[in-house]
Design a protein around this motif. Structure first.
Motif, PDB file in Angstrom:
ATOM      1  N   ILE A  12      28.949  30.867  26.871  1.00 50.99           N
ATOM      2  CA  ILE A  12      29.480  31.801  27.864  1.00 50.99           C
ATOM      3  C   ILE A  12      30.192  32.953  27.154  1.00 50.99           C
ATOM      4  O   ILE A  12      30.091  34.109  27.592  1.00 50.99           O
ATOM      5  CB  ILE A  12      30.400  31.071  28.861  1.00 50.99           C
ATOM      6  CG1 ILE A  12      29.593  30.047  29.662  1.00 50.99           C
ATOM      7  CG2 ILE A  12      31.115  32.056  29.780  1.00 50.99           C
ATOM      8  CD1 ILE A  12      28.409  30.616  30.443  1.00 50.99           C
ATOM      9  N   ILE A  16      29.377  36.817  27.804  1.00 48.38           N
ATOM     10  CA  ILE A  16      30.442  37.755  28.176  1.00 48.38           C
ATOM     11  C   ILE A  16      30.430  38.961  27.243  1.00 48.38           C
ATOM     12  O   ILE A  16      30.514  40.106  27.700  1.00 48.38           O
ATOM     13  CB  ILE A  16      31.814  37.047  28.167  1.00 48.38           C
ATOM     14  CG1 ILE A  16      31.921  36.110  29.377  1.00 48.38           C
ATOM     15  CG2 ILE A  16      32.964  38.053  28.167  1.00 48.38           C
ATOM     16  CD1 ILE A  16      33.132  35.180  29.346  1.00 48.38           C
ATOM     17  N   CYS A  19      27.005  41.061  27.682  1.00 44.83           N
ATOM     18  CA  CYS A  19      26.901  41.744  28.977  1.00 44.83           C
ATOM     19  C   CYS A  19      28.153  42.560  29.303  1.00 44.83           C
ATOM     20  O   CYS A  19      28.265  43.100  30.407  1.00 44.83           O
ATOM     21  CB  CYS A  19      26.635  40.726  30.085  1.00 44.83           C
ATOM     22  SG  CYS A  19      25.020  39.934  29.931  1.00 44.83           S
ATOM     23  N   LEU A  21      31.257  41.872  30.000  1.00 46.05           N
ATOM     24  CA  LEU A  21      32.059  41.464  31.152  1.00 46.05           C
ATOM     25  C   LEU A  21      33.530  41.537  30.745  1.00 46.05           C
ATOM     26  O   LEU A  21      33.879  41.200  29.628  1.00 46.05           O
ATOM     27  CB  LEU A  21      31.692  40.045  31.585  1.00 46.05           C
ATOM     28  CG  LEU A  21      30.244  39.842  32.006  1.00 46.05           C
ATOM     29  CD1 LEU A  21      29.968  38.367  32.275  1.00 46.05           C
ATOM     30  CD2 LEU A  21      29.914  40.680  33.227  1.00 46.05           C
ATOM     31  N   SER A  22      34.361  41.959  31.650  1.00 47.27           N
ATOM     32  CA  SER A  22      35.769  42.170  31.308  1.00 47.27           C
ATOM     33  C   SER A  22      36.627  40.954  31.653  1.00 47.27           C
ATOM     34  O   SER A  22      37.654  41.068  32.327  1.00 47.27           O
ATOM     35  CB  SER A  22      36.296  43.424  32.016  1.00 47.27           C
ATOM     36  OG  SER A  22      36.135  43.273  33.420  1.00 47.27           O
ATOM     37  N   VAL A  23      36.189  39.788  31.204  1.00 44.05           N
ATOM     38  CA  VAL A  23      36.932  38.553  31.408  1.00 44.05           C
ATOM     39  C   VAL A  23      36.878  37.724  30.130  1.00 44.05           C
ATOM     40  O   VAL A  23      35.971  37.887  29.316  1.00 44.05           O
ATOM     41  CB  VAL A  23      36.354  37.710  32.582  1.00 44.05           C
ATOM     42  CG1 VAL A  23      36.526  38.396  33.911  1.00 44.05           C
ATOM     43  CG2 VAL A  23      34.905  37.359  32.343  1.00 44.05           C
ATOM     44  N   SER A  24      37.853  36.846  29.986  1.00 41.25           N
ATOM     45  CA  SER A  24      37.812  35.875  28.890  1.00 41.25           C
ATOM     46  C   SER A  24      37.002  34.670  29.361  1.00 41.25           C
ATOM     47  O   SER A  24      36.695  34.529  30.558  1.00 41.25           O
ATOM     48  CB  SER A  24      39.228  35.442  28.521  1.00 41.25           C
ATOM     49  OG  SER A  24      39.795  34.674  29.579  1.00 41.25           O
ATOM     50  N   VAL A  25      36.678  33.779  28.442  1.00 38.81           N
ATOM     51  CA  VAL A  25      35.962  32.552  28.802  1.00 38.81           C
ATOM     52  C   VAL A  25      36.805  31.731  29.781  1.00 38.81           C
ATOM     53  O   VAL A  25      36.289  31.220  30.772  1.00 38.81           O
ATOM     54  CB  VAL A  25      35.600  31.736  27.546  1.00 38.81           C
ATOM     55  CG1 VAL A  25      35.078  30.364  27.914  1.00 38.81           C
ATOM     56  CG2 VAL A  25      34.587  32.486  26.695  1.00 38.81           C
ATOM     57  N   PHE A  28      36.733  33.420  33.213  1.00 37.51           N
ATOM     58  CA  PHE A  28      35.415  33.243  33.814  1.00 37.51           C
ATOM     59  C   PHE A  28      35.275  31.840  34.400  1.00 37.51           C
ATOM     60  O   PHE A  28      34.857  31.658  35.542  1.00 37.51           O
ATOM     61  CB  PHE A  28      34.316  33.501  32.770  1.00 37.51           C
ATOM     62  CG  PHE A  28      32.926  33.310  33.312  1.00 37.51           C
ATOM     63  CD1 PHE A  28      32.273  34.361  33.928  1.00 37.51           C
ATOM     64  CD2 PHE A  28      32.290  32.086  33.212  1.00 37.51           C
ATOM     65  CE1 PHE A  28      30.990  34.191  34.449  1.00 37.51           C
ATOM     66  CE2 PHE A  28      31.016  31.909  33.722  1.00 37.51           C
ATOM     67  CZ  PHE A  28      30.365  32.960  34.344  1.00 37.51           C
ATOM     68  N   LEU A  48      27.123  35.572  38.711  1.00 31.65           N
ATOM     69  CA  LEU A  48      27.850  36.819  38.428  1.00 31.65           C
ATOM     70  C   LEU A  48      28.040  37.640  39.702  1.00 31.65           C
ATOM     71  O   LEU A  48      29.106  38.224  39.919  1.00 31.65           O
ATOM     72  CB  LEU A  48      27.134  37.636  37.356  1.00 31.65           C
ATOM     73  CG  LEU A  48      27.031  36.983  35.981  1.00 31.65           C
ATOM     74  CD1 LEU A  48      26.309  37.914  35.010  1.00 31.65           C
ATOM     75  CD2 LEU A  48      28.376  36.570  35.446  1.00 31.65           C
ATOM     76  N   LEU A  53      31.181  40.101  39.274  1.00 28.93           N
ATOM     77  CA  LEU A  53      31.203  40.602  37.900  1.00 28.93           C
ATOM     78  C   LEU A  53      29.976  41.476  37.702  1.00 28.93           C
ATOM     79  O   LEU A  53      28.880  41.120  38.133  1.00 28.93           O
ATOM     80  CB  LEU A  53      31.207  39.440  36.905  1.00 28.93           C
ATOM     81  CG  LEU A  53      32.460  38.557  36.947  1.00 28.93           C
ATOM     82  CD1 LEU A  53      32.263  37.319  36.074  1.00 28.93           C
ATOM     83  CD2 LEU A  53      33.681  39.341  36.492  1.00 28.93           C
ATOM     84  N   PRO A  55      27.618  42.986  35.064  1.00 22.62           N
ATOM     85  CA  PRO A  55      27.173  43.002  33.673  1.00 22.62           C
ATOM     86  C   PRO A  55      26.486  44.314  33.310  1.00 22.62           C
ATOM     87  O   PRO A  55      25.850  44.939  34.142  1.00 22.62           O
ATOM     88  CB  PRO A  55      26.178  41.842  33.607  1.00 22.62           C
ATOM     89  CG  PRO A  55      25.660  41.722  35.004  1.00 22.62           C
ATOM     90  CD  PRO A  55      26.788  42.146  35.912  1.00 22.62           C
TER      91      PRO A  55
END
Length: 188
Positions: A12, A16, A19, A21-25, A28, A48, A53, A55
């Protein structure tokens, strides 16, 4: 990857990053667990999309299949009577501040996903215990952690919070997810 292969946090993390994505594992995973716990469904199959989210670039077909496996894997673990579910948090050997930040991110994600996956009708019927869990989680998400000079005390406190969050997520999932699951949103 086979259809039954377990998805892990490293996969993941790669998705992230690729793609953008502006999140941490942790965030997410918390968002996915919150969404599932609130009874969220996936009418178009996109994890997603359900978590809102965006991507850039879009995940590959292989990555989309991995996200679907993660969704089903998480649902199974949340419902497992053996209590195998565990939030994706920094390793227990990580520095205390990193672990605390990961816990906050997970809970923030959980609350966001819970909001996206829930419905007013189901939430109105929440037990007092479930409401209290959500309030306590909101407190954890917004807490400014103060650390004791003794790392053993910090470790013990974090373990207690992590266990509370784990148990709270399972409680909310048990109470709310089945109440709002549409008949056509099957788990495979």
């Amino acid at each position: 990857m086979s259809a039954n292969q377990t998805v892990d946090p490293e996969e993941i993390a790669e998705l992230i990053a690729r793609c953008k994505l502006s999140v941490s594992v942790s965030e997410f995973h918390g968002a996915l667990v919150g969404y599932l716990s609130a009874g969220g469904h996936f009418p178009h199959g996109s994890v997603l999309g359900a978590l809102q989210l965006e991507p850039d670039p879009e995940p590959s077909d292989k990555e989309m299949a991995m996200l679907t496996r993660l969704r089903h894997q998480t649902e199974e673990w949340l419902a497992d009577p053996e209590l195998t579910f565990s939030p994706w948090l920094p390793d227990e050997d990580a520095p205390i501040p990193e672990r605390a930040e990961g816990l906050s991110e997970w809970v923030e994600g959980f609350l966001g996903g819970f909001g996206l996956g829930g419905s007013v009708e189901v939430n109105r019927g929440m037990s007092d215990e479930a409401k209290e869990v959500l309030q306590d989680m909101a407190g954890i998400a917004t807490a400014d952690f103060e650390f004791d000079p003794d790392d053993d005390i910090n470790d013990e406190s974090l373990i207690e919070l992590e266990e509370f969050v784990r148990a709270g997520a399972m409680l909310l999932h048990a109470e709310l997810s089945r109440a709002s699951r549409p008949a056509n949103d099957t788990l495979h």
